[in-house]
Write an enzyme that holds these catalytic residues in place. Sequence first.
Site, PDB file in Angstrom:
ATOM      1  N   SER A 145       0.914  -1.267  -0.054  1.00 56.53           N
ATOM      2  CA  SER A 145       0.156   0.010  -0.027  1.00 56.53           C
ATOM      3  C   SER A 145       1.034   1.321  -0.061  1.00 56.53           C
ATOM      4  CB  SER A 145      -0.859   0.073   1.219  1.00 56.53           C
ATOM      5  OG  SER A 145      -1.438   1.207   1.329  1.00 56.53           O
ATOM      6  N   TYR A 158      -2.537  -0.423  10.431  1.00 54.59           N
ATOM      7  CA  TYR A 158      -2.494  -1.001   8.868  1.00 54.59           C
ATOM      8  C   TYR A 158      -1.214  -0.392   8.378  1.00 54.59           C
ATOM      9  CZ  TYR A 158      -4.152  -1.161   4.158  1.00 54.59           C
ATOM     10  OH  TYR A 158      -4.232  -1.209   2.759  1.00 54.59           O
TER      11      TYR A 158
HETATM   12  N1  LIG Z   1      -8.455  -0.031  -2.209  1.00 54.23           N
HETATM   13  C1  LIG Z   1      -7.582   0.648  -2.062  1.00 54.23           C
HETATM   14  O1  LIG Z   1      -7.215   1.739  -2.020  1.00 54.23           O
HETATM   15  C2  LIG Z   1      -6.031   0.064  -1.425  1.00 54.23           C
HETATM   16  C3  LIG Z   1      -4.998   0.846  -1.368  1.00 54.23           C
HETATM   17  C4  LIG Z   1      -3.671   0.194  -0.805  1.00 54.23           C
HETATM   18  C5  LIG Z   1      -3.527  -1.259  -0.944  1.00 54.23           C
HETATM   19  N2  LIG Z   1      -4.932  -1.760  -0.906  1.00 54.23           N
HETATM   20  C6  LIG Z   1      -4.484  -3.412  -0.745  1.00 54.23           C
HETATM   21  O2  LIG Z   1      -5.084  -3.899  -1.780  1.00 54.23           O
HETATM   22  C7  LIG Z   1      -5.558  -5.209  -1.266  1.00 54.23           C
HETATM   23  C8  LIG Z   1      -7.098  -5.335  -1.676  1.00 54.23           C
HETATM   24  O3  LIG Z   1      -7.913  -4.390  -1.093  1.00 54.23           O
HETATM   25  P1  LIG Z   1      -9.332  -4.043  -1.427  1.00 54.23           P
HETATM   26  O4  LIG Z   1      -9.491  -2.453  -1.496  1.00 54.23           O
HETATM   27  O5  LIG Z   1      -9.593  -4.627  -2.921  1.00 54.23           O
HETATM   28  O6  LIG Z   1     -10.096  -4.703  -0.380  1.00 54.23           O
HETATM   29  P2  LIG Z   1     -11.859  -5.116  -0.554  1.00 54.23           P
HETATM   30  O7  LIG Z   1     -11.946  -5.116   0.708  1.00 54.23           O
HETATM   31  O8  LIG Z   1     -12.433  -4.545  -1.484  1.00 54.23           O
HETATM   32  O9  LIG Z   1     -11.506  -6.741  -0.854  1.00 54.23           O
HETATM   33  C9  LIG Z   1     -10.996  -7.638  -0.088  1.00 54.23           C
HETATM   34  C10 LIG Z   1     -11.346  -9.126  -0.276  1.00 54.23           C
HETATM   35  O10 LIG Z   1     -10.230  -9.933   0.574  1.00 54.23           O
HETATM   36  C11 LIG Z   1     -11.595 -10.874   1.214  1.00 54.23           C
HETATM   37  N3  LIG Z   1     -10.974 -11.100   2.650  1.00 54.23           N
HETATM   38  C12 LIG Z   1     -10.856 -10.523   3.854  1.00 54.23           C
HETATM   39  N4  LIG Z   1     -10.572 -11.219   4.736  1.00 54.23           N
HETATM   40  C13 LIG Z   1     -10.364 -12.447   4.138  1.00 54.23           C
HETATM   41  C14 LIG Z   1      -9.599 -13.397   4.919  1.00 54.23           C
HETATM   42  N5  LIG Z   1      -9.469 -13.635   6.009  1.00 54.23           N
HETATM   43  N6  LIG Z   1      -9.439 -14.743   3.897  1.00 54.23           N
HETATM   44  C15 LIG Z   1     -10.006 -14.558   2.874  1.00 54.23           C
HETATM   45  N7  LIG Z   1     -10.215 -13.540   2.156  1.00 54.23           N
HETATM   46  C16 LIG Z   1     -10.575 -12.435   2.826  1.00 54.23           C
HETATM   47  C17 LIG Z   1     -12.586 -10.073   1.208  1.00 54.23           C
HETATM   48  O11 LIG Z   1     -13.948 -11.108   1.222  1.00 54.23           O
HETATM   49  C18 LIG Z   1     -12.661  -9.321  -0.093  1.00 54.23           C
HETATM   50  O12 LIG Z   1     -13.227 -10.203  -1.469  1.00 54.23           O
HETATM   51  C19 LIG Z   1      -5.535  -5.464   0.058  1.00 54.23           C
HETATM   52  O13 LIG Z   1      -4.125  -5.891   0.501  1.00 54.23           O
HETATM   53  C20 LIG Z   1      -5.324  -4.011   0.509  1.00 54.23           C
HETATM   54  O14 LIG Z   1      -4.513  -3.521   1.681  1.00 54.23           O
HETATM   55  C21 LIG Z   1      -6.077  -1.417  -1.245  1.00 54.23           C
END
Ligand SMILES: NC(=O)c1ccc[n+]([C@@H]2O[C@H](COP(=O)([O-])OP(=O)(O)OC[C@H]3O[C@@H](n4cnc5c(N)ncnc54)[C@H](O)[C@@H]3O)[C@@H](O)[C@H]2O)c1
Length: 260
Positions: A145, A158
């Site tokens: 991230s 986080y």
């Molecule tokens: N969205 C952003 O702006 C952003 C920014 C920086 C980093 N990230 C990183 O990108 C990745 C995805 O984020 P996102 O925004 O798509 O998240 P999201 O919440 O939209 O999706 C996350 C997915 O992970 C699954 N999940 C959660 N806990 C779980 C578990 N214990 N076992 C299996 N699956 C599980 C959820 O069911 C969901 O399908 C993460 O690593 C997040 O930290 C996201």
Amino acid sequence: MTERPAGEVLYRNQGRVVVVTGASGGIGNAIAIAFAKSGAQVISLDVIPTEQAGANIAFIRCDVSDPEDCKRAFQQVIEGFGYVDVLVNNAAIQPTESYHPIHEVDEEVIERMTSVNLLGYLRRARLALPVMLEQDAGVIVNIASGQAHRTAREVGIYGPIKSANLMQTRQWAVEYARQGVRVVSVSPGAIDTPMVRATLAAQGGEEALANRHPLGRLGKADEVANAVLWLASEDAAFITGTDLEVDGGLGAFGAFAEPY
Ligand SMILES: NC(=O)c1ccc[n+]([C@@H]2O[C@H](COP(=O)([O-])OP(=O)(O)OC[C@H]3O[C@@H](n4cnc5c(N)ncnc54)[C@H](O)[C@@H]3O)[C@@H](O)[C@H]2O)c1
């Protein structure tokens, strides 16, 4: 400008077996679809079913914070598909209850975040690596991230865990480089996903968040997926141990992304 959908660029991933954690939501879902479109066999590991599950995207229920659950899921992957060419460690959580100074965050929330976001990445890698070593080849992509690189208020649980994902990347890359395994990470800026939508209020609203990015908007999940597709492919064969920020220029602000 005409938009090019993720997966239509021909990075060399055809026929590869790709495990993506958290592939039912947001960025993970875009990654799964992009790999499938580019000819890979994808296995989605998530706690909720993956809507697009079908021929090229298999769904196996797996809670990445549960070691036994994941052992069973990986056995199913090996029995069903024979290989693990790529592991994308993507499933992570950022509950709204974590948006506080660290002394105010509940122990239960800290433990949940640690077990999914840190130990989850470690444990999936530990399951994929023996298979990759046997194959003499493999790629692990850790989704980190922008908050792994620079601070903001109220992300004290986080952010440091996401930083640890960068160090996991470097450590594993060095450890396994001579055995054919590459390890890289991708650090998204704010991407329009359910995770970000759920925390918009804590981040000052959509406009304020978009304006922190020099490109003036939130990113799209497909834009992260395309970077992952390339880094995982043979076209990026000389890249390991490194992180790619997909962040609309946010990183160019350094430590001053957010006025104090
Ligand atoms: N969205 C952003 O702006 C952003 C920014 C920086 C980093 N990230 C990183 O990108 C990745 C995805 O984020 P996102 O925004 O798509 O998240 P999201 O919440 O939209 O999706 C996350 C997915 O992970 C699954 N999940 C959660 N806990 C779980 C578990 N214990 N076992 C299996 N699956 C599980 C959820 O069911 C969901 O399908 C993460 O690593 C997040 O930290 C996201």
